[in-house]
Every structure is written in structure tokens, then in C-alpha cells.
Design a protein around this motif. Structure first.
Motif, PDB file in Angstrom:
ATOM      1  N   LEU A   1     -23.503  -0.619  31.679  1.00  0.00           N
ATOM      2  CA  LEU A   1     -24.909  -0.257  31.879  1.00  0.00           C
ATOM      3  C   LEU A   1     -25.678  -1.369  32.591  1.00  0.00           C
ATOM      4  O   LEU A   1     -26.514  -1.101  33.457  1.00  0.00           O
ATOM      5  CB  LEU A   1     -25.562   0.094  30.542  1.00  0.00           C
ATOM      6  CG  LEU A   1     -24.976   1.329  29.844  1.00  0.00           C
ATOM      7  CD1 LEU A   1     -25.627   1.517  28.480  1.00  0.00           C
ATOM      8  CD2 LEU A   1     -25.113   2.581  30.702  1.00  0.00           C
ATOM      9  N   GLU A   2     -25.373  -2.607  32.263  1.00  0.00           N
ATOM     10  CA  GLU A   2     -26.018  -3.742  32.928  1.00  0.00           C
ATOM     11  C   GLU A   2     -25.671  -3.781  34.419  1.00  0.00           C
ATOM     12  O   GLU A   2     -26.543  -3.959  35.277  1.00  0.00           O
ATOM     13  CB  GLU A   2     -25.586  -5.046  32.254  1.00  0.00           C
ATOM     14  CG  GLU A   2     -26.211  -6.285  32.853  1.00  0.00           C
ATOM     15  CD  GLU A   2     -25.736  -7.556  32.165  1.00  0.00           C
ATOM     16  OE1 GLU A   2     -25.671  -8.587  32.853  1.00  0.00           O
ATOM     17  OE2 GLU A   2     -25.428  -7.513  30.957  1.00  0.00           O
ATOM     18  N   VAL A   3     -24.395  -3.578  34.729  1.00  0.00           N
ATOM     19  CA  VAL A   3     -23.944  -3.592  36.133  1.00  0.00           C
ATOM     20  C   VAL A   3     -24.574  -2.432  36.909  1.00  0.00           C
ATOM     21  O   VAL A   3     -25.031  -2.606  38.043  1.00  0.00           O
ATOM     22  CB  VAL A   3     -22.399  -3.555  36.195  1.00  0.00           C
ATOM     23  CG1 VAL A   3     -21.909  -3.264  37.605  1.00  0.00           C
ATOM     24  CG2 VAL A   3     -21.826  -4.866  35.693  1.00  0.00           C
ATOM     25  N   LEU A   4     -24.616  -1.256  36.301  1.00  0.00           N
ATOM     26  CA  LEU A   4     -25.227  -0.096  36.970  1.00  0.00           C
ATOM     27  C   LEU A   4     -26.713  -0.330  37.217  1.00  0.00           C
ATOM     28  O   LEU A   4     -27.231  -0.017  38.291  1.00  0.00           O
ATOM     29  CB  LEU A   4     -25.021   1.175  36.138  1.00  0.00           C
ATOM     30  CG  LEU A   4     -23.591   1.697  36.037  1.00  0.00           C
ATOM     31  CD1 LEU A   4     -23.530   2.898  35.096  1.00  0.00           C
ATOM     32  CD2 LEU A   4     -23.028   2.051  37.402  1.00  0.00           C
ATOM     33  N   GLU A   5     -27.396  -0.884  36.235  1.00  0.00           N
ATOM     34  CA  GLU A   5     -28.837  -1.140  36.396  1.00  0.00           C
ATOM     35  C   GLU A   5     -29.087  -2.156  37.500  1.00  0.00           C
ATOM     36  O   GLU A   5     -30.000  -1.994  38.309  1.00  0.00           O
ATOM     37  CB  GLU A   5     -29.456  -1.606  35.085  1.00  0.00           C
ATOM     38  CG  GLU A   5     -30.953  -1.784  35.202  1.00  0.00           C
ATOM     39  CD  GLU A   5     -31.695  -1.236  34.010  1.00  0.00           C
ATOM     40  OE1 GLU A   5     -32.822  -0.760  34.234  1.00  0.00           O
ATOM     41  OE2 GLU A   5     -31.178  -1.289  32.889  1.00  0.00           O
ATOM     42  N   GLN A   6     -28.278  -3.199  37.560  1.00  0.00           N
ATOM     43  CA  GLN A   6     -28.434  -4.198  38.630  1.00  0.00           C
ATOM     44  C   GLN A   6     -28.222  -3.567  39.997  1.00  0.00           C
ATOM     45  O   GLN A   6     -28.979  -3.836  40.930  1.00  0.00           O
ATOM     46  CB  GLN A   6     -27.462  -5.361  38.430  1.00  0.00           C
ATOM     47  CG  GLN A   6     -27.828  -6.249  37.277  1.00  0.00           C
ATOM     48  CD  GLN A   6     -26.758  -7.288  36.970  1.00  0.00           C
ATOM     49  OE1 GLN A   6     -25.676  -7.314  37.573  1.00  0.00           O
ATOM     50  NE2 GLN A   6     -27.041  -8.144  36.005  1.00  0.00           N
ATOM     51  N   ALA A   7     -27.209  -2.728  40.131  1.00  0.00           N
ATOM     52  CA  ALA A   7     -26.949  -2.059  41.417  1.00  0.00           C
ATOM     53  C   ALA A   7     -28.110  -1.146  41.784  1.00  0.00           C
ATOM     54  O   ALA A   7     -28.527  -1.082  42.939  1.00  0.00           O
ATOM     55  CB  ALA A   7     -25.647  -1.269  41.356  1.00  0.00           C
TER      56      ALA A   7
END
Length: 163
Positions: free
Chosen positions: A131-137
Motif C-alpha cells: 500500500l505504501e509503494v502504491l500510494e507513492q507511485a
């Protein structure tokens, strides 16, 4: 002891291969689909998986096909692509080599702001990490679309970064 062993095998089998209730709107992976989505300014996640991969099935149940991930995909318009490596596939082989991956599961998250610099998650990862990686992208896509001269500069930086 045998009964416990069979029970454990059954539980692991159900957990790894059981039916999930949440399903993302997966599309079949094609490099052209990836490029088109990024050009539209949409983040993309590519799940490299196979039917024979038990770890892939666990990751699908615990991190990918979850309510939280589905909400994030819908909120930010993230394009979920699935690269099915169940059967040998030259295109998938080539992409995995470019990502320096020799095994699966692999999840590559592409940001339209940095299309040549995907974040790569390997083997197994937590839902929180995903979820953190998706939000950053997704957040990086929120930047205003640059004018033509800035596009040239950004492409130059991407070319340098990929060397």
C-alpha cells in the motif's frame, strides 16, 4: 501425528490456493498496455505470477486481492496487469531479466513520473509495504503535466538513469 500433518497440509493448501472474495480488475500483461497506461499518467502494477507458484498464491490472497488494495487501485486509477508465467513466455522472460529477477513472485510498480524506475517487490511482502509503494507511485502522478521543453529534460534524465 499423521492427522496433524494432513490438517496442516490442508490448511496451507486452502490458504495458498483457496478462493479469494476480492478480485482486482487484472488485465493481461503486454508491454504496450504498460506503456499506454503510463503515457496516460496512470500508475501501473505488474504482478509476475504462475499457477504453479505457491508463494505467488499466498501473496495474491494476503496482499494483492484484498479490500485495501482494491480501494487503493480504485482511488488512484492504478492499472493492475498480470504477467502469467505459468507457461514459458519470451516477453515475460525478457521483462523479468530487465528487472534483474530470476524467480517469482515479483511485483513491479511503475510511476508515470519515473516510468523507467519501477519499485520492485520480490518473493513476499506485507500488505502495508504494498500500500505504501502504491500510494507513492500514485502521489507522484499528481504532479502537473510538464510542458514540451520539460518533457525533453525528463526523458533525458530517464535515459541517464537507465544506463
Amino acid at each position: 501425528v499423521r492427522v496433524c500433518s494432513f490438517a496442516m497440509m490442508g490448511a496451507v493448501g486452502w490458504f495458498a490456493f483457496g478462493i479469494t472474495t476480492v478480485k482486482l480488475p487484472w488485465q493481461k500483461f503486454h508491454p504496450e498496455t504498460l506503456a499506454a497506461a503510463l503515457k496516460e499518467g496512470r500508475p501501473v502494477m505488474v504482478d509476475f505470477t504462475a499457477d504453479w507458484c505457491a508463494t505467488c498464491k499466498v501473496v495474491e490472497r494476503t496482499t494483492l486481492n484484498t479490500d485495501a488494495t482494491k480501494e487503493m487501485v480504485e482511488k488512484y486509477g492504478i492499472v493492475p496487469l498480470q504477467a502469467d508465467w505459468t507457461e514459458e513466455d519470451e516477453v515475460i522472460d525478457t521483462v523479468l531479466k530487465k528487472l534483474h529477477a530470476s524467480s517469482i513472485p515479483v511485483l513491479a510498480v511503475f510511476s508515470p513520473a519515473r516510468p523507467k524506475e519501477p519499485v520492485i517487490l520480490r518473493d513476499a511482502w506485507s500488505k502495508a509495504t504494498l500500500l505504501e509503494v502504491l500510494e507513492q507511485a500514485a502521489q507522484s502522478k499528481a504532479a502537473p503535466t510538464p510542458a514540451a521543453p520539460m518533457t525533453d529534460v525528463r526523458e533525458s534524465r530517464s535515459s541517464i538513469a537507465s544506463r
